[in-house]
Design an enzyme around this catalytic site. Structure first.
Site: not given
Ligand code: AMP
Ligand code: MG
Length: 517
Positions: A135-136, A268, A101, A193, A103-104
């Site tokens: 931390d989002g 994702d 989902g 974005r 997350g940030r």
């Molecule tokens: P990514 O592979 O970097 O696109 O991220 C994988 C997952 O981690 C996604 O669900 C992001 O929303 C979550 N995510 C990455 N960084 C953060 C963050 N600082 N705070 C919360 N969720 C995060």
């Molecule tokens: Mg991602």
């Protein structure tokens, strides 16, 4: 021109699907819903660092005033916005990861223009139901990279999500950049974005995994109605899936053309529209190395290395097919569609290479020449971008051994041994013969090449230097890169037409990056 704070946003996604409307930001599983309401968490001091004039013009958005800036930093939500985080799952590095989902990332709403509607999403605006243990937030370094690269890819002509603004928050956040137990505070930032849709393969995977077939069917139909309206009729789902295959293959070919390595091609991070999405530890190739991965987490298997991307995309498309399977009687149609990927990729690849090399067409015999390019370049490892730009003006009549090497000069990263040099010279001699046999003029051939081979790319070490400067409050290099990335095919940015310097190949952040952002 509309001001962000005055525009009436549309909320078609939230109006169409079940969501968790509690506004609860504590991490949790959210079965049965496609999103969870999430209001951005305010920041102390939003400051506008960058604004994409081109995108603003396209979307008819006025330059931000004080009220708009509050929105860009996550400090204000207008009454027409319905902010939410989307629920999705994914396969990460080949393994099922379950619910992930946004997350940030928080979508504010949809901005309607005469040419269609655009999802507006803040990245780094605080926790959501999907933040898990994080931390989002987003650091300045990763936000600068997302901002410059999404706009840069657009100007290169590569399908991508866009970025409208980059705002610093005035708040420091803690990150363990090297995952070595030494966390440090870094400045935070938020990027706005924009894309017609930010839906990923994972949005479908979660519904299939949870056996929410009605929701799955509804999301598929909604996606087709909104973003693939030309697909009508009874077989629309398989036609739609086939188009996603086409678009994904086209994207892989474009990445090969400009030398882009995404770094985290998890399902994702695969856009349902076939756009580049989620800029993390990406890189352009400096030296031509198909084995190069910029992501330190990917080093053990090099799953996401440059040369692997087309086959990873195929694997990811297979996972999307599995997610769509509950909508079909059996797997035959989906399997049949998936088989079109290979031809689709190679046809587009040959066409792209004929542009890169300035050929009138690609015959069976030319395919051997192309394979030879691949082989010789990956053994001699010249700078990819410099090699192809120099090839445009390669003097076809001066192909004696020494002259070829003198012409290309110092574009290699390693000492090339004698036999590799011979291979390189032979390849260029073959190439000269082939170009002379073209059915188009040399001028036409060169014109094709100029459009297919960028002169300027946002190299990681340049981004790294620009970020270091920005963190100290200076924006000289950032502005230069911002300007150069808007005009990547002209030969104006001469100061950046050079190889990655030696020091940068060893320094963290200049070549390899971690996922920490
Ligand atoms: P990514 O592979 O970097 O696109 O991220 C994988 C997952 O981690 C996604 O669900 C992001 O929303 C979550 N995510 C990455 N960084 C953060 C963050 N600082 N705070 C919360 N969720 C995060
Ligand atoms: Mg991602």
């Amino acid at each position: 021109m509309h001001h962000l704070h005055k525009k009436i946003f549309k909320n078609d996604f939230v109006n169409s699907f079940e969501g968790d409307e509690s506004g609860d930001l504590s991490p949790r599983q959210t079965p049965g819903v496609l999103y969870s309401k999430a209001i951005p968490t305010p920041v102390p001091k939003p400051k506008l660092i960058a604004w994409s004039e081109e995108l603003a013009r396209e979307l008819n958005i006025a330059k931000p005033n004080e009220e708009d800036l509050k929105i860009l930093g996550g400090n204000k939500v207008t009454t027409s916005m319905h902010p939410y985080a989307a629920c999705y799952a994914g396969h990460q590095f080949g393994n099922w990861a379950g619910q992930l989902g946004d997350g940030r990332a928080i979508t504010l709403g949809e901005w309607e223009t005469q040419k269609g509607s655009w999802e507006f999403q803040l990245k780094g605006a605080g926790p959501t139901a999907y933040s898990r243990r994080a931390d989002g937030r987003a650091v300045l370094r990763s936000s600068v990279r997302e901002y410059l690269m999404s706009e840069g890819m657009h100007h290169l002509g590569v399908p991508t999500t866009r970025a409208l603004s980059l705002v610093t928050t005035g708040e420091d956040i803690l990150r363990d950049m090297f995952y070595n137990g030494n966390p440090a505070y870094e400045p935070g930032a938020v990027v706005l974005r924009v894309s017609p849709s930010l839906i990923r393969f994972g949005n479908f995977e979660i519904l299939a995994a949870r056996k929410e077939v009605d929701n799955l069917r509804k999301l598929v139909n909604w996606t087709i109605d909104n973003f693939f309206p030309h697909i009508t009729g009874e077989d629309r789902i398989i036609e739609w899936y086939t188009e996603i295959i086409e678009r994904t293959a086209a994207l892989m070919v474009e990445w090969q053309r400009v030398g882009f390595v995404h770094g985290v091609m998890n399902t994702d991070n695969m856009s349902i529209l076939g756009k580049t999405i989620d800029y993390g530890p990406y890189s352009f190739l400096d030296d031509y190395d198909p084995n190069f991965t910029p992501n330190t987490t990917d080093l053990p298997g090099r799953r996401y290395a440059f040369g692997n991307q087309p086959s990873v995309a195929y694997w990811n498309l297979g996972k999307l097919a599995s997610a769509l399977l509950p909508l079909f009687e059996d797997s035959k149609e989906l399997e049949g569609a998936l088989r079109t990927y290979e031809d689709s990729f190679w046809n587009k690849y040959y066409e792209m290479m004929s542009n890169k090399l300035g050929l009138d067409e690609v015959t069976e015999e030319d395919k051997h020449l192309l394979a030879n390019f691949e082989k010789v370049l990956s053994t001699t490892k010249p700078d990819k971008t410099m090699f192809y730009r120099l090839l445009i003006d390669f003097p076809l009549e001066e192909v004696e051994d020494e002259k070829v090497l003198i012409y290309f000069g110092d574009i290699f990263y390693d000492e090339t041994d004698a036999s590799a040099k011979t291979g390189f010279v032979k390849l260029l001699q073959q190439y000269a013969q082939r170009v002379k046999a073209n059915n188009i003029s040399r001028e036409e051939s060169r014109a094709k090449m100029k459009k297919a081979n960028p002169y300027f790319i946002l190299r990681n070490y340049l981004l790294h230097q620009a970020i270091e400067e920005l963190e100290k409050g200076q924006d000289t290099l950032f502005r230069k890169l911002e300007k150069a990335m808007k005009d990547p095919y002209s030969a104006k940015a001469t100061e950046f037409f050079k190889k990655r310097p030696d020091w940068a190949s060893k320094k963290a952040g200049c070549s390899m990056l971690s996922c920490s952002s």
